[in-house]
Design an enzyme around this catalytic site. Sequence first.
Site, PDB file in Angstrom:
ATOM      1  CG  HIS A  54      -1.999  -1.076   1.108  1.00 38.33           C
ATOM      2  ND1 HIS A  54      -2.950  -1.276   2.076  1.00 38.33           N
ATOM      3  CD2 HIS A  54      -2.263  -1.990   0.141  1.00 38.33           C
ATOM      4  CE1 HIS A  54      -3.751  -2.266   1.715  1.00 38.33           C
ATOM      5  NE2 HIS A  54      -3.351  -2.707   0.541  1.00 38.33           N
ATOM      6  CD  GLU A  56      -1.344   3.748   4.029  1.00 35.65           C
ATOM      7  OE1 GLU A  56      -2.438   3.844   4.598  1.00 35.65           O
ATOM      8  OE2 GLU A  56      -1.192   3.105   2.963  1.00 35.65           O
TER       9      GLU A  56
END
Length: 360
Positions: A54, A56
Site C-alpha cells: 500500500h 504507506e
Amino acid sequence: MSELSQDQIWMQRAIELAKLGQYSTKPNPNVGCVIVKDGQVVGEGFHPKAGQPHAEVFAMRQAGEQARGATAYVTLEPCAHYGRTPPCAEGLVEAGVAKAVVACPDPNPLVAGKGVQILKDAGIAVEVGVCQEEAHQLNLGFLKAMATGKPYVRLKVASSLDGRTAMASGESKWITGPEARLDVQHWRAISGVVITGIETVLADDCQLNVRQLPENADLSAAVQPKRLVLDRQGRLPLTAKILEQPESVMVMGPYRAELAALGVEQIEIQPLTDLLPFLVQKYQIYDVMVEAGATLSTAFLQEKLADEIISYVAPTFLGSSARAMFNAEFSVMAEQLRFKLHRVALVGNDVRLNLIPESV
C-alpha cells in the site's frame, strides 16, 4: 479564495500521488501517502496494483528512520486488517510517526474507524477530513460499494446540439472529435466494467476496451475493464469484435455453449437493480460505465441507477430524423429528470458535461 494550509498542501501532494494508480489498482482504491518532517518530504508513495504494498508502505520505506516523529498524510484511512498485505495502521505505529492526517474515512467494514483507532491508541495525533471531497473523488466506486453494496454508475452519451446520437440508418462515426474519444478512454480505464446492449454491438461492432490513455499514461499497466453485453435473446454473433478478447467479456442472456467454449462469462438474466449489487459481490466491480443506445440508457435513468452522466456535446446538428439520445416519453413537466452540473470542460471542439441527478 483563502490560502491553503500546510496540511492541505501536503494532502494535495498525496492526492496527486494517488492518481498515479488510477488505471492500475482495481479493485483496490487509489491511495497516496506523504511523510513530512520539519517541513520537508522524507517519504512518499502510492498504491500501484492489487497485491502490491500500500501507499504507506512505500512512503515508510523511503522515509526509513526519518519517519520517527514525522507527520503522515494519507488520502484514505490506513487499513486495519490483514489481507494480501499487513495493516498499514500498525506499520505507521511501528514507524513512530507523531501525527497522521487522513483525508477520507474508509467505510469498508474491515477498516471503518479501526485504522484511526489503532493510531490513536498508540498515542498518535490524528486529524480526519483534510481535503476530504477531493480525496473522495479518487474512489467514488470503492467508497460507494463499501458503504452500500452497490457500484458507482457513470452513463456516457455523445450527442449533437439537437440531442441526437446517430443517423436514422444507425451511422454514428463520428459525432465527436478525437480529443473527446480519447477522453472517453479515461472513464473506461477507471471502470471495472463497461455495460452495453446487444443493439449497440450489432450496430457498431464495438470493442469497448481501452486502447489509449490520456497524457501518454502507461497502457500496459492499466487493468482493462470487463465488457458486459446485455443480450436477452442470445443474438451476439461469434464474429463480433468484442469477442476477440473473450476472457474479459460477460454476457447476460440465455446460456450458450459456444460462448462458454470461448471462455465468456455468462450471467443469468436479472433486473438491472439486481445486476449492479451482483457485480460488486461476485466480481468486486465498484465502478460501472454504461455505453449503450437510447433504450438501455433510458432504463438506467428511469430506474434511478445512474450516479453520473458524462455527456459529450458536439457543435453540430443531425436533424429530426436522427436517433434521439434517450427514448423516455413524458407528458407533464413533473415527470422530467433534472440534473446538477457538476463539471464542464472543453475537450477539443466538444463540450463534456458531468451531470449528477437531482435527488427526488
